[in-house]
Scaffold this motif. Structure first.
Motif, PDB file in Angstrom:
ATOM      1  N   GLU A 140     -44.983   8.218   1.840  1.00 12.20           N
ATOM      2  CA  GLU A 140     -44.363   8.731   0.616  1.00 12.20           C
ATOM      3  C   GLU A 140     -45.248   9.768  -0.065  1.00 12.20           C
ATOM      4  OE1 GLU A 140     -42.804   4.650   1.451  1.00 12.20           O
ATOM      5  OE2 GLU A 140     -44.812   5.533   1.320  1.00 12.20           O
ATOM      6  N   ARG A 163     -41.705   2.366   9.937  1.00  8.55           N
ATOM      7  CA  ARG A 163     -42.432   3.506   9.399  1.00  8.55           C
ATOM      8  C   ARG A 163     -42.023   4.795  10.105  1.00  8.55           C
ATOM      9  NH1 ARG A 163     -46.157   1.811   5.914  1.00  8.55           N
ATOM     10  NH2 ARG A 163     -47.338   3.754   5.900  1.00  8.55           N
ATOM     11  N   LEU A 166     -38.879   6.083   8.593  1.00  5.38           N
ATOM     12  CA  LEU A 166     -39.130   6.736   7.320  1.00  5.38           C
ATOM     13  C   LEU A 166     -39.682   8.149   7.518  1.00  5.38           C
ATOM     14  CD1 LEU A 166     -39.138   6.416   4.238  1.00  5.38           C
ATOM     15  CD2 LEU A 166     -41.426   5.428   4.429  1.00  5.38           C
TER      16      LEU A 166
END
Length: 308
Positions: A140, A163, A166
């Motif tokens: 992020e 992950r 993402l």
């Protein structure tokens, strides 16, 4: 009588925010920190409102200056060595001074633990050399800066596929490297493949580069897979060795177990930031958690409104 109402251990965003909230509540606050954050290798921190792109150490410096502007604020440059519960309440805290500061022994009424996490990286020799520039751990925080690049995700943990999903928000050229570990199931590999994400299971020899830029992942069999940048999945454990004698409960993830307001299993000990809960390790989230803990602790210090 304690010398301070509260000791905040750790001056990252969580600790600074907690310390600021408490000193503004007219509490006497001792803030202890060694200024060795795990994000020190990162050139820029991101996602913190009004401070997007600021160097992590500069953000800490600004926060500490704000804290020290209040009458009840005290700062000590040091590493906390031990915390001992006192009979009748409160704690005795011992810290080793650094950068010329004296050693410290002090009594405090309450403690906020905000020392974050210790990272253990996958066993890849030169990984640290690229960490903070071409390789990062917080998706992020740094995903946008790696957008549209040929990315690697290096890790050995069971959440690697999640992950990878993402990271695919920022790049459609992603390879997951498991370094020989059984970290991605066959079903997960098939699902990732349907999204264009490859999984490389061969052991890694090293991360390689030229002229200060990462160029690829060298596998143990001699093949180099070209990659421009990427992310690494460390193993994270809370940096709380100094609390060993208190018997603080940990959760299933090995992090400090807290209630919704940051209270631990030990009365008078609170915790804020990355050491308390899995999730996005963004600075602004840690700062918000610190503010929440400060508000709860300040209210707890007032005691019940009516006799119990």
């Amino acid at each position: 009588m304690s010398e301070f109402d509260v000791a905040v251990i750790g001056a990252g965003p969580a600790g600074l925010s907690a310390a600021l909230g408490l000193v503004r509540s007219r509490r006497t606050v001792l803030l202890i920190d060694s200024n060795r954050p795990r994000n020190a290798a990162t050139l820029r921190s991101h996602g913190f409102l009004t401070r997007d792109g600021v160097p992590p150490l500069e953000l800490r410096k600004l926060g500490r200056e704000e804290f020290e502007g209040y009458p009840g604020a005290s700062f000590h440059a040091g590493l906390v060595q031990s915390v001992r519960a006192l009979q009748g309440g409160g704690f005795e805290l011992a810290a080793r001074g650094i950068r010329g500061a004296a050693n410290l022994e002090v009594t405090v009424g309450n403690i906020v633990v905000a020392t974050g996490l210790v990272e253990t990286m996958p066993s890849v020799p030169s990984l640290r050399a690229w960490y903070g520039t071409d390789l990062h751990s917080c998706v992020e925080c740094d995903g946008y800066e790696k957008r549209d690049e040929a990315l690697a995700l290096i890790g050995e943990s069971a959440d690697l596929a999640e992950r990878a999903l993402l990271i695919s928000q920022w790049s459609n050229d992603l390879i997951v490297f498991t370094n020989g570990a059984d970290a991605v199931s066959a079903a997960e590999q098939e699902a990732l493949g349907a999204r264009g994400i490859a999984v490389e299971r061969r052991p890694i020899a090293d991360v390689v580069g030229e002229q200060g830029r990462m160029t690829g992942v060298l596998l143990a069999d001699g093949e180099t897979v070209p990659r421009e940048a990427g992310f690494v999945r460390p193993a994270w454990t809370p940096a709380i060795g100094y609390l060993d004698g208190l018997g603080i409960a940990l959760d299933a993830e090995g992090l400090i177990a807290v209630d919704a307001c940051g209270r631990t299993s030990v009365p008078g000990v609170y915790a804020a930031g990355d050491s308390t809960a899995p999730g996005p390790e963004q600075l602004i989230i840690a700062a918000g958690h610190g503010a929440q803990v400060a508000a709860a602790l300040n209210r707890d210090l007032l005691g019940p409104l009516l006799p119990v």
